[in-house]
Design a protein around this motif. Structure first.
Motif, PDB file in Angstrom:
ATOM      1  N   GLY A 216       0.870  -1.218   0.033  1.00 34.90           N
ATOM      2  CA  GLY A 216      -0.144  -0.104  -0.053  1.00 34.90           C
ATOM      3  C   GLY A 216       0.762   1.325  -0.096  1.00 34.90           C
ATOM      4  O   GLY A 216       0.277   2.284  -0.064  1.00 34.90           O
ATOM      5  N   ASN A 217       2.144   1.070   0.165  1.00 39.14           N
ATOM      6  CA  ASN A 217       3.151   2.344   0.302  1.00 39.14           C
ATOM      7  C   ASN A 217       4.165   2.476  -0.685  1.00 39.14           C
ATOM      8  O   ASN A 217       5.033   2.848  -0.390  1.00 39.14           O
ATOM      9  CB  ASN A 217       3.412   2.419   1.686  1.00 39.14           C
ATOM     10  CG  ASN A 217       2.237   2.625   2.506  1.00 39.14           C
ATOM     11  OD1 ASN A 217       1.832   3.698   2.818  1.00 39.14           O
ATOM     12  ND2 ASN A 217       1.888   1.460   3.386  1.00 39.14           N
ATOM     13  N   ILE A 218       4.087   1.932  -1.836  1.00 34.49           N
ATOM     14  CA  ILE A 218       5.033   2.228  -2.690  1.00 34.49           C
ATOM     15  C   ILE A 218       5.283   3.363  -3.135  1.00 34.49           C
ATOM     16  O   ILE A 218       4.352   3.966  -3.719  1.00 34.49           O
ATOM     17  CB  ILE A 218       4.740   1.207  -3.826  1.00 34.49           C
ATOM     18  CG1 ILE A 218       4.605  -0.332  -3.516  1.00 34.49           C
ATOM     19  CG2 ILE A 218       5.760   1.423  -4.988  1.00 34.49           C
ATOM     20  CD1 ILE A 218       4.331  -1.578  -4.451  1.00 34.49           C
ATOM     21  N   SER A 219       6.463   3.967  -3.098  1.00 29.94           N
ATOM     22  CA  SER A 219       6.716   5.267  -3.404  1.00 29.94           C
ATOM     23  C   SER A 219       6.940   5.505  -4.778  1.00 29.94           C
ATOM     24  O   SER A 219       7.480   4.193  -5.434  1.00 29.94           O
ATOM     25  CB  SER A 219       7.883   5.853  -2.627  1.00 29.94           C
ATOM     26  OG  SER A 219       8.672   6.808  -3.302  1.00 29.94           O
ATOM     27  N   ARG A 220       6.558   6.584  -5.425  1.00 29.67           N
ATOM     28  CA  ARG A 220       6.718   6.418  -6.964  1.00 29.67           C
ATOM     29  C   ARG A 220       8.164   7.422  -7.273  1.00 29.67           C
ATOM     30  O   ARG A 220       8.411   7.876  -8.435  1.00 29.67           O
ATOM     31  CB  ARG A 220       5.629   7.156  -7.784  1.00 29.67           C
ATOM     32  CG  ARG A 220       4.366   6.561  -7.819  1.00 29.67           C
ATOM     33  CD  ARG A 220       3.388   7.216  -8.579  1.00 29.67           C
ATOM     34  NE  ARG A 220       2.025   6.778  -8.223  1.00 29.67           N
ATOM     35  CZ  ARG A 220       1.073   7.103  -8.618  1.00 29.67           C
ATOM     36  NH1 ARG A 220       1.152   8.258  -9.303  1.00 29.67           N
ATOM     37  NH2 ARG A 220      -0.179   6.619  -8.249  1.00 29.67           N
ATOM     38  N   ALA A 221       8.686   7.747  -6.116  1.00 34.34           N
ATOM     39  CA  ALA A 221      10.013   8.739  -6.193  1.00 34.34           C
ATOM     40  C   ALA A 221      10.957   8.048  -6.862  1.00 34.34           C
ATOM     41  O   ALA A 221      12.108   8.720  -7.253  1.00 34.34           O
ATOM     42  CB  ALA A 221      10.266   9.350  -4.925  1.00 34.34           C
ATOM     43  N   GLY A 222      11.204   6.631  -6.910  1.00 30.48           N
ATOM     44  CA  GLY A 222      12.278   6.159  -7.475  1.00 30.48           C
ATOM     45  C   GLY A 222      12.144   4.618  -7.337  1.00 30.48           C
ATOM     46  O   GLY A 222      11.229   4.144  -6.867  1.00 30.48           O
ATOM     47  N   HIS A 223      13.058   3.735  -7.915  1.00 31.14           N
ATOM     48  CA  HIS A 223      13.156   2.412  -7.698  1.00 31.14           C
ATOM     49  C   HIS A 223      14.462   1.824  -7.865  1.00 31.14           C
ATOM     50  O   HIS A 223      15.385   2.603  -8.193  1.00 31.14           O
ATOM     51  CB  HIS A 223      12.283   1.698  -8.782  1.00 31.14           C
ATOM     52  CG  HIS A 223      12.496   1.763 -10.025  1.00 31.14           C
ATOM     53  ND1 HIS A 223      11.960   2.786 -11.071  1.00 31.14           N
ATOM     54  CD2 HIS A 223      13.487   1.205 -10.949  1.00 31.14           C
ATOM     55  CE1 HIS A 223      12.614   2.844 -12.167  1.00 31.14           C
ATOM     56  NE2 HIS A 223      13.350   1.772 -12.221  1.00 31.14           N
ATOM     57  N   ILE A 224      14.727   0.689  -7.367  1.00 33.66           N
ATOM     58  CA  ILE A 224      15.971  -0.240  -7.581  1.00 33.66           C
ATOM     59  C   ILE A 224      15.967  -1.051  -8.723  1.00 33.66           C
ATOM     60  O   ILE A 224      15.244  -1.597  -9.022  1.00 33.66           O
ATOM     61  CB  ILE A 224      16.278  -0.963  -5.925  1.00 33.66           C
ATOM     62  CG1 ILE A 224      16.035   0.207  -4.842  1.00 33.66           C
ATOM     63  CG2 ILE A 224      17.524  -1.656  -6.238  1.00 33.66           C
ATOM     64  CD1 ILE A 224      16.032  -0.805  -3.856  1.00 33.66           C
ATOM     65  N   VAL A 225      17.086  -1.115  -9.484  1.00 30.59           N
ATOM     66  CA  VAL A 225      17.265  -2.067 -10.418  1.00 30.59           C
ATOM     67  C   VAL A 225      18.058  -3.073 -10.025  1.00 30.59           C
ATOM     68  O   VAL A 225      19.279  -2.713  -9.614  1.00 30.59           O
ATOM     69  CB  VAL A 225      17.690  -1.403 -11.784  1.00 30.59           C
ATOM     70  CG1 VAL A 225      17.917  -2.428 -12.874  1.00 30.59           C
ATOM     71  CG2 VAL A 225      16.903  -0.184 -12.270  1.00 30.59           C
ATOM     72  N   VAL A 226      18.039  -4.074 -10.379  1.00 30.05           N
ATOM     73  CA  VAL A 226      18.706  -5.438  -9.812  1.00 30.05           C
ATOM     74  C   VAL A 226      19.380  -6.158 -11.021  1.00 30.05           C
ATOM     75  O   VAL A 226      18.610  -6.037 -12.018  1.00 30.05           O
ATOM     76  CB  VAL A 226      18.145  -6.456  -8.903  1.00 30.05           C
ATOM     77  CG1 VAL A 226      17.659  -5.626  -7.767  1.00 30.05           C
ATOM     78  CG2 VAL A 226      16.802  -7.136  -9.368  1.00 30.05           C
ATOM     79  N   ASP A 227      20.233  -6.959 -10.814  1.00 31.08           N
ATOM     80  CA  ASP A 227      20.786  -7.832 -11.715  1.00 31.08           C
ATOM     81  C   ASP A 227      20.002  -9.045 -12.060  1.00 31.08           C
ATOM     82  O   ASP A 227      19.230  -9.584 -10.921  1.00 31.08           O
ATOM     83  CB  ASP A 227      22.287  -7.855 -11.944  1.00 31.08           C
ATOM     84  CG  ASP A 227      22.818  -8.915 -10.596  1.00 31.08           C
ATOM     85  OD1 ASP A 227      21.836  -9.527 -10.092  1.00 31.08           O
ATOM     86  OD2 ASP A 227      24.019  -8.624 -10.167  1.00 31.08           O
ATOM     87  N   GLN A 228      20.229  -9.891 -13.178  1.00 29.11           N
ATOM     88  CA  GLN A 228      19.575 -11.001 -13.324  1.00 29.11           C
ATOM     89  C   GLN A 228      19.547 -11.941 -12.188  1.00 29.11           C
ATOM     90  O   GLN A 228      18.411 -12.504 -11.822  1.00 29.11           O
ATOM     91  CB  GLN A 228      20.103 -11.712 -14.571  1.00 29.11           C
ATOM     92  CG  GLN A 228      18.995 -12.493 -15.499  1.00 29.11           C
ATOM     93  CD  GLN A 228      18.027 -11.523 -16.176  1.00 29.11           C
ATOM     94  OE1 GLN A 228      16.870 -11.349 -15.094  1.00 29.11           O
ATOM     95  NE2 GLN A 228      18.149 -10.852 -17.016  1.00 29.11           N
ATOM     96  N   GLY A 229      20.870 -12.069 -11.713  1.00 27.04           N
ATOM     97  CA  GLY A 229      21.041 -13.026 -10.698  1.00 27.04           C
ATOM     98  C   GLY A 229      20.243 -12.825  -9.307  1.00 27.04           C
ATOM     99  O   GLY A 229      19.529 -13.450  -8.830  1.00 27.04           O
ATOM    100  N   ALA A 230      20.246 -11.477  -9.074  1.00 26.81           N
ATOM    101  CA  ALA A 230      19.189 -11.249  -7.860  1.00 26.81           C
ATOM    102  C   ALA A 230      17.916 -11.077  -8.196  1.00 26.81           C
ATOM    103  O   ALA A 230      17.125 -11.623  -7.108  1.00 26.81           O
ATOM    104  CB  ALA A 230      19.926  -9.508  -7.480  1.00 26.81           C
TER     105      ALA A 230
END
Ligand code: GLU
Length: 369
Positions: free
Chosen positions: A272-286
């Protein structure tokens, strides 16, 4: 009664009956249904749009020449009129209502969330019908993520907040069609959607009409709610008795069954609280470790950050192709993550001078999407 706690979201086009002002007859029919639902043993929380429309109509030609009141000002005028109307209509049935105005901030900060949750619970226990809207007077900007901007998502957040088991979004169309019914007379109503995937999203058209919510925002909201363990129905609020029928389990409109069991409160809070200010990008393995093995996200798996966010914010986690993998409450802000990305966790302290723990996002604070 199939459902115990129902969030009923009424869109602008329904409350105005397609006109430019609140339509008291339509509102009173909805009130009758809410009262009936309660008499049958359900608890009901209303999410009501219509403040903008009411404000615009009320101000009408009273606006001094040269002035152009802001959306916030218009909504402030309209909100009091909207509540006055609800109050009077419910009073005919000896039912007490309460105004609850929320902002994105109230939903995205742990303390605000808990406060809102407690107040809504108190109101329900006191036998009142909470009537929720976004606090448009102070909610400014979607880009700065201070505003939600549409009440479909607000409805989903509220359903989450009060642990509802049903979210009904009542609008002026029958539900989700397999193509645009305005253009294709052979369009078929989808009765049941088990998974809101890219295909389903592609079917949904853009925003239209007096409100801000089109099918796109309804689907976004439905996704938030079903993932939080809430059943969702999008249906035509003009059909007499429809709210009661839906709550009794009749098949009406488009039904989105809750995805699996209700998830525990913390996870609901995350969704219910996902911020739209940014996000994290992870690699394929993660991404695979998160998806398949239920692991925490370590800085080593972080490939990059987008936007700006602080430690403690809840952000989405995307794979290298930009697909949403998860959402989680981050232990590190975006600046910190940018510095420790790709590093082994034992190097966090030497890099930052301090450490908030080995994980970028702990698995307990993470929900797969
Ligand atoms: N908060 C807005 C209003 O009351 C409604 C937003 C929407 O249309 O979804 O007018």
């Amino acid at each position: 009664m199939r459902y115990r706690r129902v969030v009923a979201k009424f869109g602008t086009s329904l409350l105005t009956a397609g006109s430019k002002r609140l339509d008291l007859e339509s509102m009173s029919r909805l009130v009758g249904q809410v009262v009936r639902l309660r008499a049958l043993g359900a608890e009901v929380v209303v999410v009501s749009s219509g403040a903008q429309a009411a404000g615009r109509h009320r101000l009408g030609n009273r606006i001094p020449a040269g002035a152009s009141p802001s959306r916030q000002a218009i909504a402030s005028v309209g909100q009091s009129h909207l509540m006055q109307s609800w109050d009077e209509l419910f009073d005919w049935h000896d039912t007490v209502v309460a105004q609850v105005l929320l902002t994105r901030r109230d939903l995205s900060d742990r303390l605000g969330y808990l406060n809102a949750r407690n107040t809504l619970r108190d109101l329900i226990e006191a036998g009142a019908v909470p009537i929720v809207n976004e606090n448009d007077a102070v909610a400014l900007d979607e880009v700065l993520a201070t505003r939600i901007g549409e009440n479909d998502s607000l409805g989903a957040y509220v359903a989450n907040l009060v642990d509802a088991d049903l979210l009904v979004m009542l609008t002026d169309v029958d539900g989700l069609y397999d193509s645009d019914p305005a253009r294709n007379p052979a369009a078929k109503l989808l009765r049941r959607v088990d998974r809101i995937d890219a295909e389903v999203e592609a079917i949904a058209g853009g925003a239209r009409g007096a409100g801000t919510g089109g099918m796109t925002t309804k689907l976004t909201a439905a996704r938030i709610a079903v993932q939080a363990g809430v059943d969702v129905v999008i249906a035509n609020g003009r059909e007499p008795g429809i709210l009661v029928a839906i709550a009794e389990g009749e098949s009406k409109g488009t039904y989105f069954p809750a995805a699996g069991d209700r998830i525990e409160s913390r996870k609901r809070w995350i969704l219910g609280n996902i911020s739209r200010a940014g996000h994290i990008v992870v690699d394929q393995g993660a991404a695979a470790a998160l998806r398949e093995r239920g692991r925490s996200l370590l800085p080593a798996g972080v490939a990059g950050v987008a936007g700006t966010f602080d430690r403690g914010e809840t952000v989405e986690i995307h794979d290298p192709a930009g697909r949403r993998v998860a959402a989680g409450t981050t232990n590190y802000g975006s600046d910190e993550l940018a510095r420790i990305r790709g590093l082994h966790s034992e190097r966090i302290t030497e890099t930052l001078g301090y450490s908030y723990g080995d994980e970028a996002v702990h698995r307990d604070n993470l929900v797969l999407l």
